[in-house]
Design a protein around this motif. Structure first.
Motif, mmCIF file in Angstrom:
data_model
loop_
_atom_site.group_PDB
_atom_site.id
_atom_site.type_symbol
_atom_site.label_atom_id
_atom_site.label_comp_id
_atom_site.label_asym_id
_atom_site.label_seq_id
_atom_site.Cartn_x
_atom_site.Cartn_y
_atom_site.Cartn_z
ATOM 1 N N SER A 226 11.504 -2.256 -28.332
ATOM 2 C CA SER A 226 12.877 -2.769 -28.287
ATOM 3 C C SER A 226 13.866 -1.673 -27.910
ATOM 4 O O SER A 226 14.789 -1.889 -27.120
ATOM 5 N N LEU A 227 13.667 -0.487 -28.480
ATOM 6 C CA LEU A 227 14.553 0.641 -28.167
ATOM 7 C C LEU A 227 14.416 1.056 -26.711
ATOM 8 O O LEU A 227 15.417 1.329 -26.035
ATOM 9 N N LEU B 287 22.501 -0.205 -33.062
ATOM 10 C CA LEU B 287 22.483 -1.194 -34.142
ATOM 11 C C LEU B 287 23.390 -2.381 -33.836
ATOM 12 O O LEU B 287 23.082 -3.517 -34.227
ATOM 13 N N HIS C 52 21.276 -4.434 -31.538
ATOM 14 C CA HIS C 52 20.059 -4.921 -32.203
ATOM 15 C C HIS C 52 20.246 -4.888 -33.714
ATOM 16 O O HIS C 52 19.640 -4.074 -34.410
ATOM 17 N N SER D 205 14.958 2.909 -39.482
ATOM 18 C CA SER D 205 13.911 2.723 -38.477
ATOM 19 C C SER D 205 14.365 3.234 -37.120
ATOM 20 O O SER D 205 13.599 3.867 -36.386
ATOM 21 N N VAL D 206 15.633 2.960 -36.780
ATOM 22 C CA VAL D 206 16.169 3.422 -35.492
ATOM 23 C C VAL D 206 16.156 4.946 -35.457
ATOM 24 O O VAL D 206 15.708 5.549 -34.474
ATOM 25 N N GLU E 128 19.064 -6.578 -35.962
ATOM 26 C CA GLU E 128 17.853 -6.862 -36.740
ATOM 27 C C GLU E 128 17.066 -5.592 -37.073
ATOM 28 O O GLU E 128 16.190 -5.609 -37.939
ATOM 29 N N LEU E 129 17.386 -4.480 -36.403
ATOM 30 C CA LEU E 129 16.695 -3.218 -36.668
ATOM 31 C C LEU E 129 17.341 -2.498 -37.848
ATOM 32 O O LEU E 129 18.565 -2.445 -37.955
ATOM 33 N N ASN F 123 9.303 -2.168 -32.522
ATOM 34 C CA ASN F 123 10.632 -1.566 -32.618
ATOM 35 C C ASN F 123 10.837 -0.504 -31.549
ATOM 36 O O ASN F 123 11.919 -0.400 -30.972
ATOM 37 N N ARG F 124 9.835 0.288 -31.270
ATOM 38 C CA ARG F 124 9.950 1.308 -30.221
ATOM 39 C C ARG F 124 10.108 0.641 -28.861
ATOM 40 O O ARG F 124 10.894 1.089 -28.022
ATOM 41 N N ASN G 68 12.444 6.115 -35.181
ATOM 42 C CA ASN G 68 11.830 5.791 -33.901
ATOM 43 C C ASN G 68 12.447 6.559 -32.741
ATOM 44 O O ASN G 68 11.730 6.963 -31.820
#
Length: 154
Positions: free
Chosen positions: A35-36, A53, A56, A63-64, A58-59, A32-33, A67
Protein backbone atom coordinates in the motif's frame (compact mmCIF):
# COMPACT_ATOMS: atom_id res chain seq x y z
CA UNK A 1 13.87 -4.31 -12.35
CA UNK A 2 16.68 -2.39 -13.89
CA UNK A 3 17.70 1.05 -12.75
CA UNK A 4 15.59 3.62 -14.49
CA UNK A 5 12.37 1.67 -14.22
CA UNK A 6 9.60 4.19 -13.86
CA UNK A 7 6.15 4.19 -12.33
CA UNK A 8 4.89 3.78 -15.90
CA UNK A 9 6.49 0.34 -15.97
CA UNK A 10 4.25 -2.65 -15.51
CA UNK A 11 3.01 -2.60 -11.90
CA UNK A 12 4.17 -6.17 -11.50
CA UNK A 13 7.76 -5.13 -12.29
CA UNK A 14 7.79 -2.49 -9.57
CA UNK A 15 6.31 -4.87 -7.01
CA UNK A 16 8.63 -7.71 -8.02
CA UNK A 17 11.68 -5.47 -7.57
CA UNK A 18 10.41 -4.18 -4.22
CA UNK A 19 9.91 -7.77 -3.05
CA UNK A 20 13.43 -8.67 -4.22
CA UNK A 21 14.98 -5.69 -2.42
CA UNK A 22 13.08 -6.48 0.76
CA UNK A 23 14.31 -10.07 0.61
CA UNK A 24 17.92 -8.81 0.58
CA UNK A 25 17.32 -7.27 4.02
CA UNK A 26 15.43 -10.30 5.34
CA UNK A 27 11.97 -8.77 5.03
CA UNK A 28 8.81 -9.81 3.23
CA UNK A 29 6.54 -7.72 1.03
CA UNK A 30 3.43 -7.31 3.16
CA UNK A 31 0.09 -5.78 2.22
CA UNK A 32 0.88 -2.61 4.20
CA UNK A 33 4.24 -2.22 2.45
CA UNK A 34 2.53 -2.73 -0.89
CA UNK A 35 0.00 0.00 0.00
CA UNK A 36 2.83 2.39 0.85
CA UNK A 37 4.67 1.64 -2.39
CA UNK A 38 1.47 2.17 -4.41
CA UNK A 39 0.95 5.50 -2.67
CA UNK A 40 4.52 6.59 -3.47
CA UNK A 41 4.21 5.44 -7.09
CA UNK A 42 1.17 7.66 -7.58
CA UNK A 43 2.33 10.67 -5.57
CA UNK A 44 3.76 13.68 -7.37
CA UNK A 45 5.60 14.90 -4.27
CA UNK A 46 7.42 13.52 -1.23
CA UNK A 47 4.98 12.69 1.58
CA UNK A 48 5.17 13.11 5.34
CA UNK A 49 3.78 10.42 7.62
CA UNK A 50 0.71 12.58 8.45
CA UNK A 51 0.07 12.90 4.69
CA UNK A 52 0.39 9.12 4.29
CA UNK A 53 -2.08 8.59 7.14
CA UNK A 54 -4.47 11.14 5.64
CA UNK A 55 -4.53 9.16 2.38
CA UNK A 56 -4.62 5.75 4.14
CA UNK A 57 -6.40 6.21 7.48
CA UNK A 58 -6.77 2.44 7.82
CA UNK A 59 -3.00 2.15 8.45
CA UNK A 60 -1.74 2.42 12.01
CA UNK A 61 0.77 5.23 12.55
CA UNK A 62 3.28 2.87 14.19
CA UNK A 63 2.99 0.51 11.22
CA UNK A 64 3.65 3.33 8.76
CA UNK A 65 6.78 4.38 10.70
CA UNK A 66 8.09 0.80 10.86
CA UNK A 67 7.30 -0.03 7.25
CA UNK A 68 8.80 3.16 5.83
CA UNK A 69 11.97 2.44 7.83
CA UNK A 70 12.15 -1.05 6.32
CA UNK A 71 11.46 0.26 2.80
CA UNK A 72 14.19 2.86 3.30
CA UNK A 73 16.65 0.21 4.50
CA UNK A 74 15.88 -1.83 1.37
CA UNK A 75 16.50 1.18 -0.90
CA UNK A 76 12.88 1.44 -2.02
CA UNK A 77 12.13 4.86 -0.55
CA UNK A 78 14.27 7.89 0.19
CA UNK A 79 13.89 9.93 3.39
CA UNK A 80 14.12 13.69 2.95
CA UNK A 81 14.86 15.53 6.17
CA UNK A 82 13.18 18.91 6.42
CA UNK A 83 13.16 21.78 8.88
CA UNK A 84 9.78 20.88 10.32
CA UNK A 85 9.03 17.96 12.59
CA UNK A 86 8.32 15.46 9.81
CA UNK A 87 10.63 13.91 7.25
CA UNK A 88 9.20 13.34 3.80
CA UNK A 89 9.43 10.09 1.83
CA UNK A 90 9.53 9.42 -1.89
CA UNK A 91 10.17 6.46 -4.13
CA UNK A 92 13.89 5.92 -4.75
CA UNK A 93 15.32 7.04 -8.06
CA UNK A 94 15.81 3.45 -9.24
CA UNK A 95 12.01 3.15 -9.32
CA UNK A 96 11.23 6.54 -10.85
CA UNK A 97 13.97 6.82 -13.45
CA UNK A 98 14.04 10.52 -12.59
CA UNK A 99 17.17 12.01 -11.02
CA UNK A 100 16.41 15.23 -9.20
CA UNK A 101 17.31 17.41 -6.26
CA UNK A 102 15.18 19.25 -3.71
CA UNK A 103 14.33 22.75 -2.54
CA UNK A 104 13.45 22.35 1.16
CA UNK A 105 11.72 25.12 3.09
CA UNK A 106 13.20 25.25 6.59
CA UNK A 107 10.11 27.04 7.87
CA UNK A 108 7.12 25.01 6.61
CA UNK A 109 8.94 21.83 5.52
CA UNK A 110 7.68 21.88 1.94
CA UNK A 111 9.80 20.00 -0.59
CA UNK A 112 9.96 20.81 -4.27
CA UNK A 113 11.77 18.71 -6.87
CA UNK A 114 14.36 20.42 -9.06
CA UNK A 115 15.91 18.87 -12.15
CA UNK A 116 19.15 20.34 -13.44
CA UNK A 117 19.95 20.55 -17.16
CA UNK A 118 22.10 17.54 -18.19
CA UNK A 119 25.17 19.74 -18.80
CA UNK A 120 24.96 21.20 -15.27
CA UNK A 121 24.30 17.78 -13.72
CA UNK A 122 27.42 16.45 -15.48
CA UNK A 123 29.52 19.23 -13.90
CA UNK A 124 28.04 18.54 -10.45
CA UNK A 125 28.76 14.81 -10.78
CA UNK A 126 32.32 15.43 -12.03
CA UNK A 127 33.10 17.82 -9.16
CA UNK A 128 31.55 15.61 -6.47
CA UNK A 129 33.30 12.50 -7.76
CA UNK A 130 36.61 14.39 -7.91
CA UNK A 131 36.21 15.49 -4.28
CA UNK A 132 35.33 11.93 -3.31
CA UNK A 133 38.30 10.41 -5.16
CA UNK A 134 40.76 12.79 -3.49
CA UNK A 135 39.48 11.61 -0.11
CA UNK A 136 39.47 7.89 -0.94
CA UNK A 137 35.67 7.86 -0.89
CA UNK A 138 33.69 5.62 -3.23
CA UNK A 139 30.48 7.40 -4.31
CA UNK A 140 27.35 5.44 -5.16
CA UNK A 141 25.14 8.37 -6.01
CA UNK A 142 24.32 11.84 -4.84
CA UNK A 143 21.52 14.10 -3.79
CA UNK A 144 21.63 17.84 -3.41
CA UNK A 145 19.13 19.61 -1.19
CA UNK A 146 18.92 23.40 -1.07
CA UNK A 147 17.51 24.66 2.20
CA UNK A 148 15.86 28.06 2.53
CA UNK A 149 12.42 29.64 2.54
CA UNK A 150 9.75 28.92 -0.05
CA UNK A 151 7.83 31.73 -1.74
CA UNK A 152 4.90 31.33 0.68
CA UNK A 153 7.11 31.61 3.79
CA UNK A 154 9.26 34.49 2.58
Amino acid sequence: MAAGTSPDSAPGEVHAEVAARLATVGQSYTANRSSLVELMVHSDQPLSIPEVLERHPELAQSSVYRNLAVLEEAGVVLRIVTGDEFARFELAEAFTGHHHHHLICSQCGSVEDVTLPPSVEAIVVRELEGQARRRGFEPRGHQVDLIGHCADCR
